[in-house]
Design a protein around this motif. Structure first.
Motif, PDB file in Angstrom:
ATOM      1  N   PHE A   1       0.600  -1.087   0.024  1.00 50.58           N
ATOM      2  CA  PHE A   1       0.022  -0.067  -0.224  1.00 50.58           C
ATOM      3  C   PHE A   1       0.730   1.071  -0.063  1.00 50.58           C
ATOM      4  O   PHE A   1       2.012   1.067   0.552  1.00 50.58           O
ATOM      5  CB  PHE A   1      -0.943  -0.067   1.047  1.00 50.58           C
ATOM      6  N   LYS A   2       0.410   2.234  -0.296  1.00 49.94           N
ATOM      7  CA  LYS A   2       1.182   3.605  -0.758  1.00 49.94           C
ATOM      8  C   LYS A   2       0.776   4.583   0.608  1.00 49.94           C
ATOM      9  O   LYS A   2      -0.272   4.274   1.250  1.00 49.94           O
ATOM     10  CB  LYS A   2       0.578   4.238  -1.756  1.00 49.94           C
ATOM     11  N   SER A   3       1.776   5.259   1.064  1.00 51.34           N
ATOM     12  CA  SER A   3       1.624   6.256   1.991  1.00 51.34           C
ATOM     13  C   SER A   3       0.845   7.362   1.549  1.00 51.34           C
ATOM     14  O   SER A   3       0.969   7.639   0.438  1.00 51.34           O
ATOM     15  CB  SER A   3       3.072   6.628   2.706  1.00 51.34           C
ATOM     16  N   LYS A   4       0.307   8.138   2.639  1.00 53.15           N
ATOM     17  CA  LYS A   4      -0.516   9.496   2.283  1.00 53.15           C
ATOM     18  C   LYS A   4       0.325  10.286   1.254  1.00 53.15           C
ATOM     19  O   LYS A   4      -0.098  10.794   0.640  1.00 53.15           O
ATOM     20  CB  LYS A   4      -1.243  10.012   3.401  1.00 53.15           C
ATOM     21  N   GLN A   5       1.747  10.353   1.864  1.00 52.04           N
ATOM     22  CA  GLN A   5       2.803  11.171   1.291  1.00 52.04           C
ATOM     23  C   GLN A   5       2.997  10.900  -0.015  1.00 52.04           C
ATOM     24  O   GLN A   5       3.075  11.952  -1.025  1.00 52.04           O
ATOM     25  CB  GLN A   5       3.888  11.395   1.950  1.00 52.04           C
ATOM     26  N   GLU A   6       2.837   9.711  -0.451  1.00 51.06           N
ATOM     27  CA  GLU A   6       3.193   9.266  -1.803  1.00 51.06           C
ATOM     28  C   GLU A   6       1.821   9.437  -2.690  1.00 51.06           C
ATOM     29  O   GLU A   6       2.273  10.029  -3.903  1.00 51.06           O
ATOM     30  CB  GLU A   6       3.472   7.593  -1.835  1.00 51.06           C
ATOM     31  N   ILE A   7       1.022   9.212  -2.184  1.00 55.49           N
ATOM     32  CA  ILE A   7      -0.302   9.706  -2.791  1.00 55.49           C
ATOM     33  C   ILE A   7      -0.455  11.053  -3.166  1.00 55.49           C
ATOM     34  O   ILE A   7      -0.848  11.503  -4.228  1.00 55.49           O
ATOM     35  CB  ILE A   7      -1.564   9.135  -2.057  1.00 55.49           C
ATOM     36  N   ASP A  18      -4.864  20.138  -5.347  1.00 52.21           N
ATOM     37  CA  ASP A  18      -5.918  20.774  -4.592  1.00 52.21           C
ATOM     38  C   ASP A  18      -7.361  19.748  -4.684  1.00 52.21           C
ATOM     39  O   ASP A  18      -8.362  20.574  -4.249  1.00 52.21           O
ATOM     40  CB  ASP A  18      -6.220  22.235  -5.322  1.00 52.21           C
ATOM     41  N   LYS A  19      -7.505  18.718  -5.569  1.00 55.53           N
ATOM     42  CA  LYS A  19      -8.547  17.857  -5.648  1.00 55.53           C
ATOM     43  C   LYS A  19      -8.610  16.713  -4.451  1.00 55.53           C
ATOM     44  O   LYS A  19      -9.703  16.146  -4.688  1.00 55.53           O
ATOM     45  CB  LYS A  19      -8.868  17.529  -6.792  1.00 55.53           C
ATOM     46  N   MET A  20      -7.781  16.674  -3.680  1.00 54.36           N
ATOM     47  CA  MET A  20      -7.764  15.238  -2.904  1.00 54.36           C
ATOM     48  C   MET A  20      -8.996  15.027  -1.953  1.00 54.36           C
ATOM     49  O   MET A  20      -9.366  14.060  -1.923  1.00 54.36           O
ATOM     50  CB  MET A  20      -6.432  15.360  -2.044  1.00 54.36           C
ATOM     51  N   ARG A  39      -6.161   5.392  -7.999  1.00 53.47           N
ATOM     52  CA  ARG A  39      -6.832   4.414  -7.119  1.00 53.47           C
ATOM     53  C   ARG A  39      -6.229   2.790  -7.542  1.00 53.47           C
ATOM     54  O   ARG A  39      -6.075   2.198  -6.808  1.00 53.47           O
ATOM     55  CB  ARG A  39      -8.183   4.668  -7.190  1.00 53.47           C
ATOM     56  N   ALA A  40      -5.900   2.870  -8.698  1.00 50.32           N
ATOM     57  CA  ALA A  40      -5.653   1.684  -9.265  1.00 50.32           C
ATOM     58  C   ALA A  40      -4.031   1.229  -8.760  1.00 50.32           C
ATOM     59  O   ALA A  40      -3.743   0.086  -8.736  1.00 50.32           O
ATOM     60  CB  ALA A  40      -5.673   1.484 -10.937  1.00 50.32           C
ATOM     61  N   LEU A  41      -3.204   2.163  -8.551  1.00 52.88           N
ATOM     62  CA  LEU A  41      -1.692   2.077  -8.383  1.00 52.88           C
ATOM     63  C   LEU A  41      -1.761   1.932  -6.682  1.00 52.88           C
ATOM     64  O   LEU A  41      -0.583   1.481  -6.518  1.00 52.88           O
ATOM     65  CB  LEU A  41      -0.959   3.184  -8.843  1.00 52.88           C
ATOM     66  N   VAL A  42      -2.654   2.237  -5.933  1.00 47.10           N
ATOM     67  CA  VAL A  42      -2.409   2.119  -4.373  1.00 47.10           C
ATOM     68  C   VAL A  42      -2.347   1.009  -3.825  1.00 47.10           C
ATOM     69  O   VAL A  42      -1.676   1.037  -2.717  1.00 47.10           O
ATOM     70  CB  VAL A  42      -3.184   3.101  -3.747  1.00 47.10           C
TER      71      VAL A  42
END
Length: 99
Positions: A1-7, A18-20, A39-42
């Motif tokens: 899984f990805k971290s919030k920072q990576e996302i 600005d769309k998170m 979404r597909a990559l996380v």
């Protein structure tokens, strides 16, 4: 899984930082397409199947998306299948099938 920072980095690279917190229904088709790829990559995957992943993106965002996608595919040791009717992603494909 990805971290919030990576996302957050992916959102920034794709010009939608600005769309998170924006509901997907309030985004343009191109913004929705970028969020869908994120979404597909996380999550872990063995294969990524992308159906027209850049159809609503300009050339700059198409290339950024391709770079992010292929970096993650390589990182996970996964395969990728991309369908396209018109607009193509610039990738180093192993095989191309035209139907």
């Amino acid at each position: 899984f990805k971290s919030k920072q990576e996302i957050q980095c992916w959102f920034g690279a794709l010009g939608i930082a600005d769309k998170m917190a924006t509901p997907i229904r309030l985004m343009s088709f191109g913004q929705q397409q970028r969020v869908a790829m994120i979404r597909a990559l996380v999550q872990p995957f063995d294969f990524l199947l992308a159906d027209e992943p850049v159809s609503h993106l300009d050339e700059k965002n198409s290339q950024i998306m391709a770079d992010i996608m292929m970096e993650e595919v390589r990182r996970q040791g996964a395969g990728v299948i991309i369908t396209s009717i018109g607009k193509h992603m610039t990738l180093s494909y192993n095989k191309v099938f035209s139907l």
